[in-house]
Write a protein that holds these residues in place. Structure first.
Motif, mmCIF file in Angstrom:
data_model
loop_
_atom_site.group_PDB
_atom_site.id
_atom_site.type_symbol
_atom_site.label_atom_id
_atom_site.label_comp_id
_atom_site.label_asym_id
_atom_site.label_seq_id
_atom_site.Cartn_x
_atom_site.Cartn_y
_atom_site.Cartn_z
ATOM 1 N N PRO A 165 -3.357 66.977 -47.759
ATOM 2 C CA PRO A 165 -4.439 67.240 -46.811
ATOM 3 C C PRO A 165 -3.994 67.985 -45.554
ATOM 4 N N GLU A 166 -2.720 67.961 -45.248
ATOM 5 C CA GLU A 166 -2.224 68.651 -44.059
ATOM 6 C C GLU A 166 -2.056 70.147 -44.275
ATOM 7 N N ASP A 167 -1.363 70.517 -45.353
ATOM 8 C CA ASP A 167 -1.055 71.938 -45.533
ATOM 9 C C ASP A 167 -1.633 72.545 -46.811
ATOM 10 N N GLY A 168 -2.332 71.746 -47.621
ATOM 11 C CA GLY A 168 -2.948 72.283 -48.832
ATOM 12 C C GLY A 168 -1.975 72.592 -49.944
ATOM 13 N N SER A 169 -0.789 72.000 -49.911
ATOM 14 C CA SER A 169 0.224 72.295 -50.927
ATOM 15 C C SER A 169 0.247 71.229 -52.018
ATOM 16 N N CYS A 170 0.929 71.568 -53.108
ATOM 17 C CA CYS A 170 1.257 70.618 -54.173
ATOM 18 C C CYS A 170 2.605 71.059 -54.728
ATOM 19 N N THR A 171 3.184 70.245 -55.566
ATOM 20 C CA THR A 171 4.452 70.665 -56.155
ATOM 21 C C THR A 171 4.177 71.734 -57.212
ATOM 22 N N LEU A 172 5.172 72.559 -57.455
ATOM 23 C CA LEU A 172 5.054 73.548 -58.524
ATOM 24 C C LEU A 172 4.790 72.853 -59.852
#
Length: 191
Positions: free
Chosen positions: A31-38
């Motif tokens: 929720p902070e940076d919109g990332s996920c793991t590859l």
């Protein structure tokens, strides 16, 4: 290695997942940076039969070759740098160059010059340091118009700017008094 056509198609799917509809495919973004793991993104992508053979190298290829540098991979995580419509990713405020560019089309110019720039279906207004990215964004829906944004005046009026990477800046809104139709003779101030 993906063909150009496959790369473009996969880039569009990655955009859908990382910017617009992650939850529809079961992808949970930070929720902070919109990332996920590859690995998480790869698992969601390869679950679709069309993409069952996609590899991490393919994701890296799409990221490296994206014309607008939409994605960023860092420390085994991937995210869309900008363009989110599903959630408002947090960015750190920064100080942009004195002039930024925004690409739009002729049909909406009167409204923009009257009301200013608003995010519309996205979470932020997208601006760029140069005419290249602004032109790519603005040419999709009609006759291209480039606007210059006086960021010094906008900041004076309370606008915060956020650097999304690769010459892309974001703002919540930009007041109409900070906008001008780009004049090519002013090019020496813009990349």
């Amino acid at each position: 290695m993906l063909s150009h056509a496959a790369e473009v198609s996969l880039s569009k799917y990655m955009t859908l997942l990382l910017r617009h509809q992650p939850e529809r495919q079961g992808l949970v973004l930070d929720p902070e940076d919109g990332s996920c793991t590859l690995e998480e993104l790869l698992n969601v992508i390869t679950a679709a039969s069309k993409w069952s053979k996609v590899t991490e190298a393919d994701l890296r290829q799409v990221t490296a070759n994206s014309d607008k540098q939409r994605f960023e991979i860092e420390g085994g995580r991937i995210k869309a740098r900008y363009g989110h419509s599903h959630t408002k990713v947090a960015y750190t405020p920064g100080t942009p160059p004195p002039v930024l560019m925004h690409g739009t089309h002729q049909g909406v110019l009167p409204v923009i010059m009257d009301e200013g720039l608003r995010p519309m279906g996205r979470r932020y207004v997208h601006l760029s340091e140069g005419v290249h990215f602004a032109g790519l964004a603005g040419s999709r829906r009609g006759k291209l118009v480039l606007l210059s944004v006086d960021t010094v005046e906008a900041a004076r009026l309370g606008v915060s700017f956020y650097y999304a990477g690769n010459e892309v800046w974001l703002a919540d809104t930009v007041p109409p008094g900070c906008l001008a139709v780009y004049e090519p003779q002013a090019r020496e101030h813009i990349k």
